[in-house]
Design a protein around this motif. Structure first.
Motif, PDB file in Angstrom:
ATOM      1  N   ALA A  18      93.192  43.302-115.264  1.00 33.35           N
ATOM      2  CA  ALA A  18      93.610  43.900-113.995  1.00 33.35           C
ATOM      3  C   ALA A  18      92.838  45.178-113.699  1.00 33.35           C
ATOM      4  CB  ALA A  18      95.114  44.193-114.028  1.00 33.35           C
TER       5      ALA A  18
ATOM      6  N   TYR B 174      92.383  43.878-105.977  1.00 39.58           N
ATOM      7  CA  TYR B 174      90.996  43.441-105.808  1.00 39.58           C
ATOM      8  C   TYR B 174      90.900  42.046-105.197  1.00 39.58           C
ATOM      9  CZ  TYR B 174      91.896  41.702-110.585  1.00 39.58           C
ATOM     10  OH  TYR B 174      92.448  41.129-111.692  1.00 39.58           O
ATOM     11  N   TYR B 175      91.959  41.235-105.337  1.00 36.64           N
ATOM     12  CA  TYR B 175      91.910  39.939-104.671  1.00 36.64           C
ATOM     13  C   TYR B 175      92.017  40.115-103.160  1.00 36.64           C
ATOM     14  CZ  TYR B 175      92.645  37.760-109.241  1.00 36.64           C
ATOM     15  OH  TYR B 175      92.511  37.359-110.540  1.00 36.64           O
TER      16      TYR B 175
ATOM     17  N   TYR C 170      95.139  33.109-107.003  1.00 36.93           N
ATOM     18  CA  TYR C 170      94.878  33.868-108.230  1.00 36.93           C
ATOM     19  C   TYR C 170      95.870  35.038-108.355  1.00 36.93           C
ATOM     20  CZ  TYR C 170      90.381  32.195-110.126  1.00 36.93           C
ATOM     21  OH  TYR C 170      89.389  31.469-110.735  1.00 36.93           O
TER      22      TYR C 170
ATOM     23  N   ALA D   3      88.632  44.830-113.420  1.00 38.34           N
ATOM     24  CA  ALA D   3      88.127  44.098-112.247  1.00 38.34           C
ATOM     25  C   ALA D   3      88.085  44.986-111.011  1.00 38.34           C
ATOM     26  CB  ALA D   3      89.006  42.877-111.973  1.00 38.34           C
TER      27      ALA D   3
ATOM     28  N   SER E 280      99.949  41.678-112.523  1.00 38.92           N
ATOM     29  CA  SER E 280      99.724  40.796-111.364  1.00 38.92           C
ATOM     30  C   SER E 280      99.683  41.608-110.078  1.00 38.92           C
ATOM     31  CB  SER E 280     100.858  39.785-111.204  1.00 38.92           C
ATOM     32  OG  SER E 280     100.797  38.812-112.165  1.00 38.92           O
TER      33      SER E 280
ATOM     34  N   GLY F 127      96.514  43.491-109.937  1.00 37.47           N
ATOM     35  CA  GLY F 127      95.410  42.568-109.665  1.00 37.47           C
ATOM     36  C   GLY F 127      95.298  42.191-108.203  1.00 37.47           C
TER      37      GLY F 127
ATOM     38  N   SER G 215      88.659  38.586-113.814  1.00 41.62           N
ATOM     39  CA  SER G 215      89.856  37.875-113.382  1.00 41.62           C
ATOM     40  C   SER G 215      90.201  36.776-114.382  1.00 41.62           C
ATOM     41  CB  SER G 215      89.583  37.299-111.991  1.00 41.62           C
ATOM     42  OG  SER G 215      90.454  36.247-111.732  1.00 41.62           O
ATOM     43  N   SER G 216      89.161  36.118-114.913  1.00 44.31           N
ATOM     44  CA  SER G 216      89.398  35.061-115.896  1.00 44.31           C
ATOM     45  C   SER G 216      89.932  35.646-117.203  1.00 44.31           C
ATOM     46  CB  SER G 216      88.110  34.264-116.050  1.00 44.31           C
ATOM     47  OG  SER G 216      87.787  34.060-117.358  1.00 44.31           O
TER      48      SER G 216
ATOM     49  N   HIS H  27      93.547  36.162-116.597  1.00 44.54           N
ATOM     50  CA  HIS H  27      94.290  34.901-116.603  1.00 44.54           C
ATOM     51  C   HIS H  27      94.456  34.348-117.994  1.00 44.54           C
ATOM     52  CE1 HIS H  27      94.442  34.651-112.274  1.00 44.54           C
ATOM     53  NE2 HIS H  27      95.329  33.706-112.477  1.00 44.54           N
TER      54      HIS H  27
ATOM     55  N   MET I  18      91.879  33.305-103.575  1.00 49.67           N
ATOM     56  CA  MET I  18      92.175  34.640-104.116  1.00 49.67           C
ATOM     57  C   MET I  18      93.678  34.923-104.097  1.00 49.67           C
ATOM     58  SD  MET I  18      89.418  36.026-105.205  1.00 49.67           S
ATOM     59  CE  MET I  18      88.785  34.447-105.706  1.00 49.67           C
TER      60      MET I  18
END
Lengths: 81, 306
Positions: free
Chosen positions: B113, B246-247, B205, B116, B240, B243, B129-130, B133, B202
């Motif tokens: 998180a 940036y999504y 995600y 990124a 989350s 995160g 991001s991966s 996840h 996104m």
């Protein structure tokens, strides 16, 4: 139920093909035979998915019963295991 | 593996399970077994880019061709998750390994998180991001329960479709020399459907309902709460939320920003557009009909315990 699965599959297939054309910035109904193919494949896919889900649920119920019997044998019976 | 064989004399999972359970019950310790399990876990964690073994991922993901990056970000996660479930749950899962995986889950979620947010390149952002996840997916495994394994399998499946979608878009954009996040400016004007597809991916995600990513995180955090990991689930929820910054920033760039240089649109090939259409349809239509995936993952999780 099969009718609604077919309708959903047809709409999904048609929508996917139109979406694919839109992504390439082509007219939505370009090559309409591809839309018919998409509708057919979508209908088949949806019906198969419904049948597969019913079978998967039956297999899951059998497995849960097997797990319950194994637990009863292990913890409630008088064997040494 | 050789250290475990040297300490136990067994290679079969059944025999290993009996030997290691005996060690747990009697409280005996064996440094050979402990080191062997640790090295196996570290090897697995390296391959799935879990923190603190994630350092190679952003550079390799950025430098490799996009199809290779897509393969690297999907295939090892699936194969190593299956492998680690078989080895650990069937053979040697104990408190030691669980603590290692708990720590790696939390660290991956937090680092994924936070790191990124500082990225300026699209592929590096997807790499971080991966990593994040992987942290969420490891949460399911760390629980060591049937619900945990089921949530891991659901998470892997949904993560694979979202990542396929994301890298297909990146591959389509690379044709037009898009490398930096800033180059995505005004994509909504040049190719609005592609911009909407990228935004949907996104948001999925980010775990925003009613997309598929929300379902996978929901199940993972509930499995964590169910096994008593009351610290893991809130960390997952907070990371989350972080995160999402940036999504949603990517969506903001595409819809509201102007680029440094305008990039001309190049048509995408049919294979990519069909793949994008199918994966986007799955991401948007999973929420109303999740039962096939839930049934089959429940079956798979149960069969690993029976």
């Amino acid at each position: 139920m099969p009718l609604s699965a077919t309708m959903v599959g047809v709409l999904l297939g048609l929508g996917t093909q139109m979406y694919s054309n839109a992504l390439r910035k082509l007219p939505y109904m370009r090559h309409p035979w591809e839309h018919l193919l998409g509708m057919g494949l979508g209908a088949v896919f949806a019906n198969q998915m419904v049948k597969w889900e019913v079978k998967a649920q039956e297999d899951l119920d059998k497995l849960l019963l097997k797990a319950k019997q194994a637990n009863e044998r292990r913890y409630f019976d008088d064997d040494e295991d | 593996c050789s250290m475990i064989y040297g300490s136990t004399g067994a290679t079969h999972f059944d025999q290993l399970a009996k030997i290691l359970t005996g060690y747990e019950i009697t409280g005996a310790r064996s440094s050979g077994i402990f080191m062997g399990i640790l090295f196996i876990a570290v090897g697995f964690l390296f391959k799935i880019t879990a923190v603190p073994f994630h350092m190679w991922a952003p550079d390799i993901y950025e430098g490799s061709p996009t199809p290779v990056t897509a393969f690297l970000s999907i295939a090892p996660k699936i194969s190593i998750s299956a492998n680690i479930s078989r080895v650990s749950i069937y053979g040697s899962y104990g408190a030691t390994l669980q603590q290692i995986f708990f720590f790696c889950s939390i660290a991956s979620m937090i680092l994924g998180a936070l790191a990124a947010m500082a990225q300026t390149k699209v592929k590096r952002l997807l790499a971080h991001s991966s990593i994040g996840h992987v942290g969420y997916i490891r949460t399911g495994f760390s629980c060591g329960t049937i619900e945990g394994i089921q949530s891991l399998l659901i998470g892997i499946f949904i993560y694979a479709s979202m990542t396929l979608d994301a890298f297909a878009i990146v591959s389509a954009l690379r044709q037009t020399r898009v490398k930096y996040i800033a180059d995505l400016g005004a994509l909504a004007k040049t190719n609005p459907i592609l911009a909407i597809t990228f935004s949907i991916t996104m948001f999925s995600y980010a775990g925003i309902p009613p997309l598929a990513g929300f379902c996978s995180k929901f199940y993972l955090f509930f499995a964590a709460l169910g096994c008593g990991a009351y610290f893991l689930a809130p960390v997952g929820v907070v990371t989350s939320v972080i995160g999402r910054f940036y999504y949603i920033r990517l969506a903001k760039r595409m819809f509201f920003d102007t680029p440094r240089t305008w990039i001309l649109y190049e048509p995408m090939d049919r294979d990519k557009s069909l793949l994008l259409a199918m994966t986007s349809s799955f991401i948007t239509s999973f929420f109303p009909y999740p039962s096939p995936l839930f049934s089959v993952t429940h079956q798979m999780a149960l069969s690993s315990y029976l």
